[in-house]
Design an enzyme around this catalytic site. Structure first.
Site, PDB file in Angstrom:
ATOM      1  N   GLY A  71       0.830  -1.209   0.000  1.00 55.78           N
ATOM      2  CA  GLY A  71       0.000   0.000   0.000  1.00 55.78           C
ATOM      3  C   GLY A  71       0.864   1.257   0.000  1.00 55.78           C
ATOM      4  O   GLY A  71       0.545   2.247  -0.664  1.00 55.78           O
ATOM      5  N   SER A 202      -3.975  -2.687  -0.489  1.00 53.54           N
ATOM      6  CA  SER A 202      -2.880  -3.545  -0.010  1.00 53.54           C
ATOM      7  C   SER A 202      -3.406  -4.934   0.328  1.00 53.54           C
ATOM      8  O   SER A 202      -4.495  -5.070   0.889  1.00 53.54           O
ATOM      9  CB  SER A 202      -2.258  -2.896   1.227  1.00 53.54           C
ATOM     10  OG  SER A 202      -1.304  -3.748   1.793  1.00 53.54           O
ATOM     11  N   CYS A 328       1.902   4.444  19.264  1.00 51.91           N
ATOM     12  CA  CYS A 328       2.106   3.672  20.479  1.00 51.91           C
ATOM     13  C   CYS A 328       2.552   2.242  20.185  1.00 51.91           C
ATOM     14  O   CYS A 328       3.414   1.699  20.850  1.00 51.91           O
ATOM     15  CB  CYS A 328       0.828   3.660  21.260  1.00 51.91           C
ATOM     16  SG  CYS A 328       1.000   2.838  22.788  1.00 51.91           S
TER      17      CYS A 328
HETATM   18  N1  PLP Z   1      -2.433   3.345   4.149  1.00 53.74           N
HETATM   19  C1  PLP Z   1      -3.151   2.975   5.207  1.00 53.74           C
HETATM   20  C2  PLP Z   1      -4.408   3.716   5.533  1.00 53.74           C
HETATM   21  C3  PLP Z   1      -2.741   1.908   6.016  1.00 53.74           C
HETATM   22  O1  PLP Z   1      -3.458   1.556   7.088  1.00 53.74           O
HETATM   23  C4  PLP Z   1      -1.548   1.235   5.668  1.00 53.74           C
HETATM   24  C5  PLP Z   1      -1.033   0.139   6.526  1.00 53.74           C
HETATM   25  O2  PLP Z   1      -1.285   0.076   7.693  1.00 53.74           O
HETATM   26  C6  PLP Z   1      -0.840   1.656   4.533  1.00 53.74           C
HETATM   27  C7  PLP Z   1      -1.309   2.713   3.789  1.00 53.74           C
HETATM   28  C8  PLP Z   1       0.429   0.977   4.115  1.00 53.74           C
HETATM   29  O3  PLP Z   1       0.169  -0.285   3.560  1.00 53.74           O
HETATM   30  P1  PLP Z   1       1.359  -1.361   3.485  1.00 53.74           P
HETATM   31  O4  PLP Z   1       1.539  -1.887   4.874  1.00 53.74           O
HETATM   32  O5  PLP Z   1       0.854  -2.400   2.539  1.00 53.74           O
HETATM   33  O6  PLP Z   1       2.534  -0.648   2.967  1.00 53.74           O
END
Ligand code: PLP
Length: 382
Positions: A71, A202, A328
């Protein structure tokens, strides 16, 4: 000790059907999808099938899906890809609008773009985490080329008014990207109906492995690649494709699409049962985020007399996995910037707990969680 896993926003356990689907591509089907011989062609076919499955879940064309490694990469690819396209064509447009509660994959990409000369506005959110639409529209200038607002927040679970934001963006001829990593597979998403230009997702949040993501880019939108190399992904993302994980992501999306209504209902039932049980036992807790516009599996709450770090350790002692919010959970005791942005008083922000439900949770586990929380928090006279 039996693990009771309530941290599905952090990651999810891979589904058996997903593992079964991907496994051959880690063993016998090892061809490079760019190769012309049969095992190469087989791998290519599997990738294109997965592309269709993802496209079907969010209602776009399969050629509008680009595979990435996560992601975070999808977010980088969207923001940098569009920014560099503006820079190379010397459009004079250099302004992006985002929010104060985005995931670090967006916030830190924006910080990098700021160093490179782009200007970023981080709009405020209200006490429930909803983006203020007036501030958003008022911050648009004739230099703005992109609005990027997350579909749903990873800490407090608030779902943003995506359709309205897209409308504002398009009224001003601005592109709209959304980080939908927490939303895809949890709620119905239709990029055509919502008029979304780019969307990040993701795999590991929807029962596929870590290390696979995708970016939807509406046909016709120009963006630059930021990873140079071979011609994979129609020249937009170099690197030999991660076939097994792409297949896994496709399968996870297919399962999500098939079961979405039922899954949505299940998560709401678990969450609402948890909220009513915990409020019964510990009436002074505060639930954070919007109750009307919220991810089905998210419950974010605050205790005013115990800090997250201590609470998480005590939960862990009895096998419960939960989160105190992103800052945290990484061992950093500072207050989460998301909770600061919604104006949560610091004592409540320090005592934050994020419970996120998933497909493997049961009502019995929720009872166990509520009992454990009461035992941990009661000695402090909650
Ligand atoms: N965007 C959001 C809203 C997320 O919650 C996350 C992961 O926690 C990401 C992006 C990043 O995704 P990835 O862990 O696949 O890099």
């Amino acid at each position: 000790m039996d693990i009771k896993y309530f941290d599905n926003a952090a990651t999810t356990r891979i589904k058996e059907e997903v593992l079964e689907e991907m496994f051959p591509y880690l063993s016998v089907e090892y061809g490079n999808p760019s190769s012309v011989y049969s095992i190469g062609r087989k791998a290519r076919k599997a990738i294109e099938e997965a592309r269709k499955q993802i496209a079907s879940l969010i209602n776009c064309k399969s050629y509008e899906i680009y595979f990435t490694s996560c992601g975070s990469e999808s977010d980088n690819m969207a923001l940098k890809g569009l920014s560099y396209a503006q820079m190379y064509k010397k459009s004079g447009k250099d302004h992006i609008i985002t929010s104060k509660i985005e995931h670090p994959a967006i916030i830190n990409t924006c910080k990098t773009l700021e160093k490179q000369g782009f200007r970023i506005t981080y709009v405020d959110v209200d006490e429930n985490g909803l983006v203020n639409l007036n501030s958003l529209e008022n911050s648009i200038t004739d230099k703005t080329f992109l609005i990027s607002i997350m579909y749903a927040n990873n800490e407090i679970g608030t779902i943003e008014p995506i359709n309205e934001i897209a409308k504002i963006a398009h009224k001003h001829n601005i592109l709209f990207h959304t980080d939908a990593v927490q939303a895809v597979g949890n709620i119905q998403i239709d990029v055509q109906k919502s008029n979304i230009d780019m969307l990040s997702l993701s795999g590991h949040k929807i029962y596929a492995p870590k290390g696979i993501g995708a970016l939807y880019v509406k046909k016709g939108i120009e963006f630059e690649r930021f990873l140079d190399g071979g011609h994979q992904e129609r020249d937009k993302r170099s690197g030999t494709e991660n076939v097994a994980e792409i297949v896994a992501l496709g399968k996870a999306c297919q399962i999500a699409e098939k079961n979405l209504d039922q899954y949505h209902r299940k998560l709401i039932d678990l969450r609402d049962y948890f909220i009513s049980s915990i409020k019964n036992r510990l009436p002074n807790i505060k639930i954070n985020g919007s109750m009307e516009s919220r991810l089905p599996g998210n419950c974010h709450l605050s205790f005013d007399n115990i800090e997250s770090g201590e609470l998480l350790l005590k939960l862990d002692e009895v096998g419960i996995c939960a989160s105190g919010g992103s800052a945290c959970s990484s061992g950093d005791n500072s207050i989460s910037y998301v909770l600061a942005a919604i104006g949560l008083p610091s004592n409540l922000a320090k005592g934050a707990l994020r419970i996120t439900f998933g497909d493997y949770n049961t009502i019995e586990e929720v009872d166990f969680l509520v009992d454990a929380l009461e035992k941990i928090v009661n000695p402090y006279k909650q």
